[in-house]
Design a protein around this motif. Structure first.
Motif, mmCIF file in Angstrom:
data_model
loop_
_atom_site.group_PDB
_atom_site.id
_atom_site.type_symbol
_atom_site.label_atom_id
_atom_site.label_comp_id
_atom_site.label_asym_id
_atom_site.label_seq_id
_atom_site.Cartn_x
_atom_site.Cartn_y
_atom_site.Cartn_z
ATOM 1 N N LEU A 238 0.847 -0.946 0.020
ATOM 2 C CA LEU A 238 0.087 -0.033 -0.048
ATOM 3 C C LEU A 238 0.965 1.315 0.037
ATOM 4 C CD1 LEU A 238 -2.763 -1.113 2.645
ATOM 5 C CD2 LEU A 238 -3.055 -0.709 0.017
ATOM 6 N N ALA B 6 -2.722 -8.569 -7.724
ATOM 7 C CA ALA B 6 -3.770 -8.919 -7.314
ATOM 8 C C ALA B 6 -3.770 -10.386 -6.941
ATOM 9 C CB ALA B 6 -4.757 -8.743 -8.298
ATOM 10 N N ARG C 145 -2.122 -10.433 -3.393
ATOM 11 C CA ARG C 145 -2.697 -9.880 -2.470
ATOM 12 C C ARG C 145 -4.010 -10.616 -2.063
ATOM 13 N NH1 ARG C 145 -3.049 -3.473 -4.252
ATOM 14 N NH2 ARG C 145 -1.387 -2.696 -2.850
ATOM 15 N N SER C 146 -4.473 -11.285 -2.858
ATOM 16 C CA SER C 146 -5.449 -12.459 -2.671
ATOM 17 C C SER C 146 -4.929 -13.439 -1.456
ATOM 18 C CB SER C 146 -5.973 -13.289 -3.942
ATOM 19 O OG SER C 146 -6.528 -12.450 -4.651
ATOM 20 N N PHE D 66 -7.275 -3.851 9.859
ATOM 21 C CA PHE D 66 -6.827 -2.644 10.157
ATOM 22 C C PHE D 66 -7.226 -2.093 11.254
ATOM 23 C CE2 PHE D 66 -7.124 -2.702 5.279
ATOM 24 C CZ PHE D 66 -6.055 -1.715 4.969
ATOM 25 N N ALA E 187 -12.008 -1.244 9.195
ATOM 26 C CA ALA E 187 -12.276 -1.110 7.719
ATOM 27 C C ALA E 187 -13.309 -1.740 7.121
ATOM 28 C CB ALA E 187 -11.261 -1.285 6.884
ATOM 29 N N PHE F 158 -17.096 -2.224 5.702
ATOM 30 C CA PHE F 158 -17.719 -1.338 4.368
ATOM 31 C C PHE F 158 -19.089 -0.890 5.229
ATOM 32 C CE2 PHE F 158 -15.783 -4.450 1.589
ATOM 33 C CZ PHE F 158 -14.671 -3.617 1.424
ATOM 34 N N LYS G 70 -14.798 -13.173 -5.531
ATOM 35 C CA LYS G 70 -13.456 -13.911 -5.973
ATOM 36 C C LYS G 70 -13.896 -15.171 -5.833
ATOM 37 C CE LYS G 70 -9.695 -12.014 -5.619
ATOM 38 N NZ LYS G 70 -8.549 -11.596 -5.464
ATOM 39 N N SER H 17 -10.985 6.000 6.282
ATOM 40 C CA SER H 17 -11.234 4.742 7.205
ATOM 41 C C SER H 17 -10.622 3.333 6.755
ATOM 42 C CB SER H 17 -12.864 4.624 7.608
ATOM 43 O OG SER H 17 -13.540 4.401 6.430
ATOM 44 N N ASP H 18 -9.966 3.386 5.585
ATOM 45 C CA ASP H 18 -9.011 2.509 5.081
ATOM 46 C C ASP H 18 -9.887 1.514 4.614
ATOM 47 O OD1 ASP H 18 -6.553 3.032 6.312
ATOM 48 O OD2 ASP H 18 -7.055 2.116 8.134
ATOM 49 N N GLN H 19 -11.247 1.947 4.044
ATOM 50 C CA GLN H 19 -12.016 0.991 3.218
ATOM 51 C C GLN H 19 -11.416 0.650 1.868
ATOM 52 O OE1 GLN H 19 -16.496 1.695 3.865
ATOM 53 N NE2 GLN H 19 -15.806 2.715 5.731
ATOM 54 N N ASP I 262 -8.504 0.730 0.964
ATOM 55 C CA ASP I 262 -7.232 -0.011 1.080
ATOM 56 C C ASP I 262 -7.589 -1.606 1.190
ATOM 57 O OD1 ASP I 262 -5.634 2.135 0.954
ATOM 58 O OD2 ASP I 262 -4.985 2.226 2.947
ATOM 59 N N ALA I 263 -8.730 -1.571 2.066
ATOM 60 C CA ALA I 263 -9.112 -2.986 2.198
ATOM 61 C C ALA I 263 -9.710 -3.592 0.720
ATOM 62 C CB ALA I 263 -10.411 -2.971 2.995
ATOM 63 N N ILE I 264 -10.297 -2.848 -0.078
ATOM 64 C CA ILE I 264 -10.745 -3.328 -1.499
ATOM 65 C C ILE I 264 -9.484 -3.732 -2.110
ATOM 66 C CG2 ILE I 264 -11.965 -3.003 -3.437
ATOM 67 C CD1 ILE I 264 -13.938 -1.014 -2.090
ATOM 68 N N GLU I 265 -8.463 -2.881 -2.056
ATOM 69 C CA GLU I 265 -7.127 -3.117 -2.757
ATOM 70 C C GLU I 265 -6.471 -4.518 -2.381
ATOM 71 O OE1 GLU I 265 -4.051 -0.455 -3.828
ATOM 72 O OE2 GLU I 265 -5.427 1.325 -3.493
ATOM 73 N N LEU I 266 -6.464 -4.693 -1.053
ATOM 74 C CA LEU I 266 -5.843 -5.712 -0.493
ATOM 75 C C LEU I 266 -6.993 -6.896 -0.518
ATOM 76 C CD1 LEU I 266 -4.488 -4.079 2.793
ATOM 77 C CD2 LEU I 266 -3.319 -4.735 0.889
ATOM 78 N N MET I 267 -8.000 -7.055 -0.969
ATOM 79 C CA MET I 267 -8.525 -8.056 -1.448
ATOM 80 C C MET I 267 -8.154 -8.833 -2.981
ATOM 81 S SD MET I 267 -12.496 -7.396 -0.026
ATOM 82 C CE MET I 267 -12.741 -6.965 1.670
ATOM 83 N N GLY I 268 -7.330 -7.726 -3.441
ATOM 84 C CA GLY I 268 -6.763 -8.199 -4.877
ATOM 85 C C GLY I 268 -7.790 -7.488 -5.755
ATOM 86 N N LEU I 269 -8.923 -6.654 -5.540
ATOM 87 C CA LEU I 269 -9.825 -6.155 -6.472
ATOM 88 C C LEU I 269 -9.381 -4.707 -6.699
ATOM 89 C CD1 LEU I 269 -12.755 -7.347 -4.042
ATOM 90 C CD2 LEU I 269 -12.007 -8.486 -6.257
#
Lengths: 248, 263
Positions: free
Chosen positions: A50, A74, A77-78, A84, A88, A90, A106, B129-131, B133-140
């Motif tokens: 990041l 990707a 990262r998977s 966090f 974090a 949603f 996924k 709130s890092d949401q 980054d959380a999406i990115e870290l899921m590889g999305l």
């Protein structure tokens, strides 16, 4: 499994990490300790790709995470999970949808299978019955658990925990640490926990690394760190006001 | 030894470089958003949700502002045109003003204030709130979830909202010009039909489409890079304000360029 090699990072001209070298072996759970502002969270974010280092490199399973892009990134990262500080989650989704999100995006599983997996995961994490709630309706400890469930649902090989017990009362904090211990024993992931929960965290980790002034000051088993003769390490783990670390 | 002149040049150069970097980032953001619009999978459920938010939930605001804009055009137009003995052209004046300029521009400004600010704030809060980054870290890819649905929804919603604005505005002009001030109904609509053509309507549609792009692009960009201008509530507040101000200014500037160059 994870190698930090001669890592440097500065923000607005202030050097936060200054030539750090650290290795975490496969299956090892490492506690990263040190005073606030020493770059522990920055280190985690660099390991997850990041934040890019100014100099040096981070190798995750042999791949330099700062240099890979697109599908390769990707894919890597998977295999990661990242808890966090604030969870974090949603906030526009229910807890069920939060935990189901990675599976829906996924896994290619049917909605019925996803539902079963989510219910099982929430049960494992101790959040049964909270499926329809929203993050704003949960306590701090429940948010951390739900976030952990979301990170674990795809079975990550590497887990990063950024201050998982911050803001929680001691009992819930202990419960979260025990949960991390349980899931580590069960899934055998490689993990880094950034925490100030000393000495409780020493009971669940394999290794401890202490950062000080942007470099690695000490690394070893919890017993070795406790027995360390370094006055900075001793002052930090005991929380003494007097010693080489200036409080002001 | 210091050279104040050199320092000033250095500061100017740094500012220019900073500005160009931001401009490049803004351009790349749009290019990436457009690229992901054509790369499947598109998130249709999210697109529908955003159409509901940007389009349907803006409808009342558009009807209200459209009605009063048409009414004031009817009122001002009647007195101005009557002074020159051209009161018969009231309908065509109201319709042309609304369809070519005021409909797209005022709709764009209203949607900027209502939906653009909310988009910037929502994405900004997700950033701090890092949401994201959380999406990115899921590889999305976060663009698929946050930017593309807003861009497509704004492109679909804006022409429709503008059309509603125009129709309601023309009716507002009719209420004042015909019902209140006594212009003949046949004159009001007859002149309108004689003067208006498809090019005028296309001009309005093209403008509203481009304003949809501007609103979603700027609002998403400001929200996405919230951290760049300061963290926390203040960062979100700045991002939201900047999104509204920049979108509104760009709408007015782009409107001028489109009118002067294309039409």
């Amino acid at each position: 499994m994870i190698d930090f090699e001669d890592l440097h990072k500065s923000f607005d001209g202030v050097d936060v990490i200054k030539g750090l070298n650290l290795r975490i072996d496969k299956g090892e759970l490492l506690a990263l300790i040190g005073r606030s502002g020493q770059g522990k969270s920055v280190l985690l974010k660099q390991a997850a790709g990041l934040i890019k280092p100014d100099r040096g490199r981070v190798l995750v399973d042999g791949q330099e995470i700062g240099h890979i892009k697109g599908k390769a990134l990707a894919r890597l990262r998977s295999r990661l999970g990242f808890l966090f500080q604030g969870g974090a989650l949603f906030d526009s989704m229910s807890i069920f949808d939060n935990v189901a999100f990675p599976l829906r995006e996924k896994s290619g599983l049917s909605e019925e299978e996803i539902g079963k997996r989510v219910v099982d995961e929430l049960k494992l994490i101790g959040l049964s019955g909270s499926e329809e709630k929203y993050p704003s309706q949960l306590s701090g400890g429940m948010i951390k658990r739900a976030a952990l469930a979301r990170e674990l649902i795809l079975g990550p090989e590497i887990m990063f925990f950024d201050e998982p017990t911050t803001g929680l009362d001691p009992i819930i904090g202990n419960a979260i640490l025990k949960l991390i211990d349980d899931i580590h024993k069960r899934f055998h992931f490689t993990g880094i926990i950034v925490t100030h929960e000393i000495p409780k965290v020493f009971e669940i980790v394999d290794k401890v690394a202490m950062l000080h002034e942007g470099t690695l000051l000490a690394k070893g088993s919890p017993e070795e760190i406790i027995a360390s003769e370094d006055p900075i390490v001793q002052q930090f783990i005991k929380g003494d006001l007097d010693g080489p670390i200036s409080v002001c | 030894m210091t050279f104040p002149f050199l320092d000033a040049i250095r500061t100017l150069g740094a500012s220019a470089f900073f500005f160009l970097r931001r401009l490049g980032l803004l351009g790349l953001f749009l290019a990436k958003a457009v690229l992901y619009c054509f790369l499947p999978p598109l998130k249709f459920r999210l697109i529908l949700k955003r159409i509901h938010f940007i389009g349907l939930q803006s409808m009342l605001l558009i009807i209200l502002t459209g009605a009063f804009t048409g009414m004031v055009l009817g009122l001002q137009g009647y007195y101005t045109l009557s002074r020159f003995g051209s009161g018969a052209y009231l309908g065509s004046m109201v319709a042309l003003s609304l369809v070519k300029e005021m409909g797209p521009v005022i709709s764009g400004l209203m949607v900027t204030g209502r939906a653009g600010s909310a988009i910037a704030a929502e994405i900004g809060i997700m950033r701090i709130s890092d949401q994201i980054d959380a999406i990115e870290l899921m590889g999305l890819q976060p663009f698929r979830y946050l930017v593309v649905p807003n861009l497509i929804a704004a492109i679909i919603s804006m022409p429709l909202l503008t059309a509603v604005f125009d129709v309601v505005g023309i009716f507002g002009g009719y209420l004042v010009g015909v019902k209140l001030l006594g212009t003949a109904v046949g004159t009001y609509f007859g002149e309108m039909r004689a003067v208006m053509n498809m090019d005028h309507i296309m001009e309005g549609i093209l403008k509203s489409l481009s304003f949809g792009v501007i609103i979603s692009w700027i609002s998403c960009y400001k929200g996405y890079y919230t951290g760049t201008w300061g963290w926390g509530a203040e960062g979100v507040s700045k991002a939201t304000t900047q999104a509204v101000v920049l979108s509104a200014v760009l709408i007015l500037m782009w409107d001028y360029f489109m009118t002067s160059i294309l039409f």
